[in-house]
Design an enzyme around this catalytic site. Structure first.
Site, PDB file in Angstrom:
ATOM      1  N   GLU A 151     -21.984 -22.538  11.925  1.00 57.02           N
ATOM      2  CA  GLU A 151     -20.718 -22.057  11.398  1.00 57.02           C
ATOM      3  C   GLU A 151     -20.532 -20.540  11.449  1.00 57.02           C
ATOM      4  OE1 GLU A 151     -19.415 -24.974   7.886  1.00 57.02           O
ATOM      5  OE2 GLU A 151     -21.530 -24.419   7.783  1.00 57.02           O
ATOM      6  N   GLU A 204     -17.336 -35.925   8.646  1.00 53.85           N
ATOM      7  CA  GLU A 204     -18.250 -35.896   7.504  1.00 53.85           C
ATOM      8  C   GLU A 204     -17.823 -36.906   6.447  1.00 53.85           C
ATOM      9  OE1 GLU A 204     -19.944 -32.843   4.078  1.00 53.85           O
ATOM     10  OE2 GLU A 204     -18.941 -32.024   5.842  1.00 53.85           O
ATOM     11  N   ARG A 260     -16.452 -22.351  -1.736  1.00 47.79           N
ATOM     12  CA  ARG A 260     -17.068 -21.509  -0.709  1.00 47.79           C
ATOM     13  C   ARG A 260     -16.130 -20.370  -0.318  1.00 47.79           C
ATOM     14  NH1 ARG A 260     -21.201 -21.186   3.272  1.00 47.79           N
ATOM     15  NH2 ARG A 260     -22.253 -23.031   2.454  1.00 47.79           N
TER      16      ARG A 260
END
Length: 1473
Positions: A1409, A943, A1021
């Protein structure tokens, strides 16, 4: 809409193979070859198309060639991380007693014979067949591997995954003709390790050679594609070729066990293996009645061609290759696929046979050369070997190159003379004699396996105890591809301290025959052969001739032991060979002779001499155990910081192994009827060897069809290309003329100031073109995805090992690496922070990363008295390597002399590559284009971290105005790109005696590394997911990102969520232990309910956790499972089972609001086909397939009419990275928007009703000048979070799931296996349930690796035997992801039925995920089993079990009298965090 229920129970195949007595014959007339080349990279090479008809054949695997070394190694080289069979350079050693010279099989080597040998003609003509095409290999290529050659000639289906034979992506099938047996042999091998000239005289078949689009897919390829066994596809050709080699080498259809064994050397990071095994299972033998001895014919009387199941004309032709036997695939009629050109049902070509030229050709001695003065010899007589050794005493004798290949590639070793001894008959003997088995030093391990099986069947039972032990040990020795080429002598002479076989040779009393250049033979006992670390008793003028394995006597018992991180294809942590000979003396059984040898505990295999002396003459009974244990502790001493670490664990294994051996002998004597008292039933579990039964996979889901394609379980749109090797990845892209290759100059210090950089040696290196440093950057040298705190090239200070200092470009990849290694950097070292604990203590944090979330009043709750109990604890969460199968790779080139820059990259975020490169070159983004076709796995690792390599390569390309390609070697990739963040969690929990949670105070720290990268959003997160699914009235969560001197950690599947949920499940378990209740009860009591307000202010809507949980409890029959486990544990002292149920709630959306946007471009052509381009990247998750299904259903056209080519920044600008599991949602919605725009424009024309087909409608619209192209756009509504107030709606919705797991552990060794896994997930109305189930299975197995197998070991205070800041686990040899052997025996996945998701396109839910965390069910099932083991010793209290739960952690937690000799009952093994 049509609703139907599908339940797939894939434990039985549908396609059968059967034997035929009359194989298909070879035609006397030429047939077309399959491969045509347009250019030849080697101007002197010739390619002749010989007559090679194709025929399915099946000679035995046992005759596979040995390809390894035979003599002694260089002691200065470090121990390899993957155990190989090979040997290295001979060194002068002390002489042992030498027998008088005696003639060998070919007599003494006289002076005249020496002159003859010296003058003997050596050929430089090397011939090899590749996929039926004859090729003459030119001189000068001795430095190349087979893989390099194959890819250079355009056969790029064979992939470079690791370069060390550890992943299987490079697997090909080699065929050769054995002049002794007069049979053709077929075997799988690693092309990345095989020297090019080692395959001279062989026929190499690659994935392209068995099937392709033009001539149809091979049944193996088609079965794999149709079974959804290919996701990213990078590993797929290797699996195909391993299976193909098994079928070609099997006289009868293989069993399911043989199929699984054949795949031990192949790794997959995407699928979870289940669909691969199911695909190949259809080729296994099921019912003997199905196998007949006559060749079947069709209705016209024409013979059926082997494996294809279709008529052929070769059956009645002359039998030229009668040595080949055939295996018939009586296959089903494969239904057509979307495109006829890749339709497996049109496969009608015959199978490639072994070329008659090679069968009839005389084997010749070879003398060839390579780059940098390398000389390659392949003698065919022993006297030639001796002559060469006399001339070149330090020459390398090699067979398979599996050790030298590692040394030259990863350790920069250089060897000028290589002698391949694969064709020397005297070194290949396998003979049974009166004194034992004589094993030639070049015999391959696979040959030895098959020979021992034969010996065991033929000899008396009392003679074969040693043979059985060696055979059992070989089962777990490396993978199939390595065993096929690795030699017995090579493994011995490598003298690896962790060799699986050397302790057995010593324990069994084997002797080695050694031959010198004067033809003198001496023998030495194996126990005297190993002198020091990789030093053996071989002089430079000697070679190892053979091994003599003696027969065992009555009442002589031999047993092997091995414990590794991973059961299959892994090096040993500790291994052992033990032998005892007992005799009856006056009614007692007395030890007459004993041998106990350990590997992995010293520089050489170590005999427990004091213990052996003590045991000799003693009575064999329980009374000797205590004293034996004490003496073993004295014999086997490991220093505190011994290389390899795990001192307490390895020490305990030495005692555990002996205890198992003692019980084994007792049991054997009992079953032979000599001892009346057998083992107590509970103790039998200590000696039961692990034997994996055939696994079963079950998938249950509901089909909700919407339109022509949505809701259907169609196969991955690229699967047919992937199984044939035709799918192109970045490294497969044809390079432009004049392309240069890049290698990085990396820091070797964790924290230091750069004093000077000396490139003088590099500049004189062959092929060198340029070195680029920070001063050469045209634009900005600072970059980063959020904060620009990272330098492309370190300018003054390096802050981690592996930081980029410069980049070297040269004419080849190897020359670039060699030059980069010659760049000398002088440093002044600075203090380094090498753990979270050090960072917290020193206050080393990334700026502005402290965050806090609060709900209720935690402090007040703790002091109010409402909490009946308060517990505190600390959880250390280990990191994880992405281990995507395709390494980081970029090809960048200038356009218009640098006015534009174009690149093709393996990335999840082409826009980030565009941005980084534009920034570093000082160009506007509009002049930089990045394209991505597909990537071979990413998982978050591509990423952001991939962009810096593209930026570095772009500097060289821009400055030189030439194309530059960079491909990271696996070790460089792992040490530079960062991993999943390790975490430290400190919790304080208050709760009632009923188990109701009242308050949680949680401090989280993650290891950000040397730059911020995405560490802050990962922490955010984690904080959002710190409650998992539990109702906590009062909660305070604090988080901060630590700055450490490691490479920057980055995104990984789950993005911090799994780490936080793992911490939550730990304190839930802690609560359950305190309350003496089942953890599942505590979980159920505290589930969040509909309308609950989360600790960050979001309202919980459409919650299905209770439905998921209840369905799972019924599906796994939890109550009965618990009773069964208790019953098993009560009856087995040394093996324990445990079960666990784990829930998950995963938020879907990027937590940064601006990233929740997506664009797409849809173009309809006049033939009615549709081209879709969107901003997402296909990395195996089926994104393109799902998006194409959305488009097909939108237009009400077949899926085959929709095509997605690539992702490109000049088609869809400013695209969000393919991450956060949201890509199907947002890009699917963007495509739907574009389709609806076009449909709206077409509506006036369509309403006329004059069009029968979509293509006619499109043509009519075109004639009416209707715009048939549209840009679609989507933004996720109603999301956003304010960190100032700590409230908001960061997630659009949640995906729910739960998993049940049952495991079984060996409490004496820490070994474990997963018996059952049952998963239920709510995915709404799935767009493609087959792809979604593949994501669940793959995510779960990756999660299993994280919690139970994959351990990162860094040079820190906990691992002082590793250089500070260096990564030890930097390849498949030392870092173990799950293999085929690690998947559950019973693997069931179900999708919750009757639910939908009103917020998302077609009512689906994200899946990438969410299932990952469910793998933690394995960890907690292991802990449940450990509780049962500790209870045997009276320990019932809470204990910590960090992840990964490796054998070390499992064994040391299973407290018993052995572990107490080395550690306390609360011992916590060291972990890099």
């Amino acid at each position: 809409m049509i609703f139907s229920i599908f339940i797939l129970h894939r434990n039985r195949g549908m396609v059968k193979f059967r034997m035929i007595a009359d194989p298909c014959r070879l035609s006397s007339s030429p047939s077309p070859t399959w491969h045509t080349r347009t250019r030849h990279p080697y101007p002197h090479a010739r390619s002749d198309a010989h007559a090679c008809h194709v025929l399915r054949t099946s000679p035995r695997p046992e005759n596979s060639r040995s390809l390894l070394h035979l003599h002694s190694p260089d002691p200065n080289l470090h121990q390899t991380q993957q155990e190989r069979s090979s040997s290295i350079r001979s060194l002068p050693q002390p002489s042992s007693s030498r027998s008088p010279p005696r003639p060998s099989a070919m007599g003494s080597l006289t002076k005249a014979e020496e002159e003859t040998a010296a003058a003997e003609e050596w050929s430089d003509e090397a011939i090899v067949y590749v996929n039926g095409v004859r090729r003459v290999l030119p001189d000068g290529l001795a430095h190349l591997t087979l893989l390099q050659y194959l890819r250079d000639i355009g056969l790029r289906g064979t992939k470079l995954g690791c370069g060390e034979g550890g992943c299987g992506a490079c697997t090909v099938m080699a065929s050769c003709y054995d002049q002794t047996t007069k049979k053709t042999q077929h075997f799988a091998m690693n092309a990345c390790l095989a020297p090019l000239y080692s395959v001279e005289g062989m026929h190499i078949i690659t994935v392209e050679g068995i099937g392709n689009r033009q001539q149809g897919l091979h049944p193996i390829q088609e079965c794999l594609a149709m079974a959804h066994g290919s996701q990213c596809g990078f590993c797929t050709p290797g699996f195909v070729m391993s299976m193909y080699a098994l079928l070609r080498s099997s006289k009868q259809p293989p069993t399911e066990e043989q199929i699984e064994d054949s795949l031990a050397g192949n790794l997959c990071r995407c699928t979870g293996y289940r669909p691969i095994i199911d695909a190949f299972r259809v080729f296994s033998k099921r019912d003997d009645l199905l196998y007949i001895n006559s060749s079947p014919e069709n209705a016209d009387g024409r013979p059926i061609c082997p494996s294809t199941g279709k008529p052929c004309s070769c059956g009645n032709e002359k039998d030229i290759d009668a040595s080949e036997s055939s295996l018939l695939a009586h296959t089903k009629n494969y239904s057509p696929c979307s495109y006829n050109e890749i339709d497996g049902s049109v496969y009608s070509e015959k199978e490639l046979i072994f070329p008659p030229e090679l069968q009839l050709r005389k084997v010749r001695s070879l003398k060839l050369n390579g780059f940098n003065g390398i000389k390659w010899y392949r003698p065919v007589k022993l006297k030639q070997v001796l002559h060469l050794k006399a001339c070149h005493p330090n020459a390398k004798l090699i067979n398979g190159n599996s050790e030298v290949g590692i040394e030259t590639k990863f350790k920069n070793a250089q060897y000028s003379v290589l002698i391949s001894v694969t064709h020397v008959p005297e070194l290949h003997n396998l003979i049974m004699k009166e004194d034992g088995i004589h094993i030639g030093s070049s015999v391959s391990l696979a040959q030895l396996q098959n020979f021992l099986r034969k010996v065991i069947l033929e000899r008396d039972s009392h003679e074969i105890s040693s043979c059985e032990a060696v055979l059992r040990q070989l089962k777990w020795f490396a993978g199939t591809q390595i065993r096929n080429v690795a030699s017995v002598g090579g493994n011995i002479c490598t003298a690896s301290p962790i060799s699986d076989l050397n302790p057995l040779w010593m324990a069994t009393g084997a002797t080695f025959e050694i031959l010198d250049v004067n033809n003198n033979i001496r023998t030495t006992p194996a126990k005297d052969f190993f002198l020091g670390y990789r030093k053996v008793d071989l002089k430079p003028d000697e070679i190892l001739l053979s091994v003599i394995l003696p027969w065992t006597r009555p009442f002589e018992f031999v047993k092997e032991f091995k414990q590794a991180h991973r059961r299959e294809d892994d090096i040993a942590l500790v291994n052992a060979g033990m032998r005892v000979y007992i005799r009856k003396v006056e009614g007692d059984w007395i030890i007459s002779d004993v041998s106990i040898v350990y590997g992995g505990v010293a520089a050489v295999p170590l005999s427990a001499s004091k213990t052996e002396t003590f045991l000799t003459g003693k009575k064999w009974d329980y009374g000797l155990l205590d004293k034996t244990f004490d003496l073993l502790k004295e014999d086997i001493l490991l220093a505190e910081n011994a290389p390899g670490g795990m001192v307490e664990f390895r020490s305990s294994l030495t005692l555990s192994f002996f205890f198992k051996f003692f019980l084994h002998v007792n049991h054997e004597m009992n079953i032979k009827g000599f001892w009346k008292d057998g083992l107590p039933a509970a103790n039998l579990s200590a000696i039961e060897s692990y034997s994996r039964p055939v696994g079963v996979g079950t998938q249950c889901y509901e089909l909700v069809r919407q339109g022509t394609a949505v809701g259907q379980p169609v196969v991955h749109t690229s699967s047919m290309l992937q199984v044939t090797g035709e799918a192109e990845y970045t490294d497969d892209t044809p390079t432009p003329p004049n392309t240069l290759h890049a290698a990085l100059v990396l820091s070797t210090k964790a924290h230091a100031r750069i004093l000077c950089i000396d490139a003088s040696l590099a500049k004189s290196s062959p092929g060198f073109v340029g070195l680029f440093l920070s001063k050469d950057v045209p634009g900005s040298n600072h970059t980063g995805p959020v904060v620009h705190d990272e330098e492309v090239f370190a300018s003054d200070v390096v802050t981690c090992v592996g930081q980029i200092v410069g980049i070297v470009v040269a004419d080849t990849h190897d020359n670039a690496k060699a030059a980069a290694n010659k760049v000398n950097i002088e440093y002044a070292e600075l203090p380094a922070i090498l753990s979270i604990e050090e960072a917290v203590k020193a206050g080393s944090f990334h700026p502005n990363t402290k965050k806090c979330l609060v709900k209720g009043n935690v402090e007040e709750c703790f002091v109010s008295g409402a909490c009946d109990r308060i517990i505190e604890g600390e959880v250390r969460v280990g990191g994880q390597e992405h281990f995507y199968m395709e390494p980081q790779c970029t090809l960048v080139w200038p356009v218009d002399s640098g006015n534009e820059i174009h690149m093709i990259s393996s990335t999840q975020a082409p826009q980030k590559h565009q941005k980084y490169v534009a920034n570093v070159l000082g160009l506007p983004q509009s002049r930089v284009v990045c394209k991505t076709k597909r990537i071979g796995g990413g998982f978050g690792g591509k990423e952001t971290r991939s962009a810096i390599f593209a930026a570095a390569a772009s500097v060289a390309s821009y400055c030189l105005r030439r194309p530059v390609k960079i491909v990271l070697d696996r070790d460089v990739d792992m040490m530079t790109t960062g991993q999943r963040h390790s975490f430290l969690g400190k919790y304080k929990v208050g709760f009632t005696n009923d188990g109701k949670i009242l308050a949680l105070d949680l401090d989280l720290y993650n290891n950000g590394g040397n730059s911020l990268d995405l560490s802050l959003p990962v922490m955010e997160r984690a904080m959002f997911h710190s409650d998992n699914v539990y109702d906590i009235p009062n909660i305070k969560v604090s988080g901060q990102v630590c700055f450490t001197n490691f490479p920057s950690n980055t995104a990984f599947r789950g993005f911090g969520g799994p780490q936080a949920m793992l911490i939550a499940e730990n304190w839930i378990q802690h609560m359950a232990t305190e309350l003496k209740r089942c953890p599942e009860e505590i979980k159920e009591l505290n589930f969040q309910s509909e309308g609950y307000v989360l600790h960050y202010g979001q309202l919980l809507q459409n919650s299905t956790i209770r439905s998921v949980w209840d369905e799972l409890k019924v599906s796994c029959n939890f109550i009965e499972a618990r009773k069964s486990v208790i019953g098993f544990n009560n009856n087995n002292r040394w093996r324990k089972r445990g079960i666990s149920m784990v829930p998950t709630k995963f938020g879907i959306s990027f937590t940064s609001k601006f990233m929740n946007q997506a664009g797409a471009l849809v173009q309809v052509y006049t033939d009615g086909t549709v081209l879709v381009t969107h901003g997402g990247v296909e990395m195996g998750q089926g994104l393109h397939t799902k998006v194409a299904q959305v488009a097909a259903s939108s237009f009400n056209i077949p899926l085959s009419s929709v095509f997605i080519s690539e992702t490109s920044t000049d088609k869809v600008p400013n695209a969000t990275p393919t991450a956060a599991s949201a890509s199907s949602d947002i890009y699917g919605a963007a495509v739907l928007d574009a389709c609806q725009q076009i449909m709206a424009r077409m509506e006036p024309i369509a309403s006329r009703g004059n069009h029968k087909t979509f293509s006619e409608l499109v043509q009519a619209c075109y004639m009416e000048r209707i715009d048939l192209s549209a840009h679609g756009f989507y933004i996720t509504p109603d999301v956003g979070f304010d960190w100032v107030s700590g409230k908001g709606t960061p997630f659009y919705y949640f995906t729910y799931g739960a998993a049940f797991a049952e495991v079984e552990i060996d409490t004496l060794t820490g070994d474990f296996h997963t018996r059952t896994v049952d998963i239920v997930m709510d995915l709404g109305s799935s767009i493609n349930p087959a792809i979604d189930i593949g994501q669940i299975e793959g995510g779960f197995i990756q999660g299993l690796g994280w919690v139970a197998l994959e351990e990162l070991k860094w040079g820190d205070d906990n691992h002082k035997w590793i250089r500070p800041g260096h990564l030890f686990t930097c390849g498949p040899g030392s870092y173990k992801i799950p293999s085929v052997n690690d998947i559950p025996l019973n693997f069931k996945v179900s999708l919750l039925k009757g639910v939908s998701n009103p917020k998302v396109i077609h009512s689906s839910k994200a899946v990438g995920e969410p299932p990952f965390f469910l793998g933690s069910a394995i960890l907690f099932a292991i802990k449940d089993a450990i509780y049962a083991a500790r209870a045997e010793e009276g320990h019932f209290d809470w204990f910590s079990l960090d992840n990964p739960a490796t054998p070390e952690r499992i064994r040391m937690a299973c407290v018993d009298s052995i572990t107490k000799k080395f550690a306390t009952i609360y011992y916590r093994p060291k972990l890099s965090v």
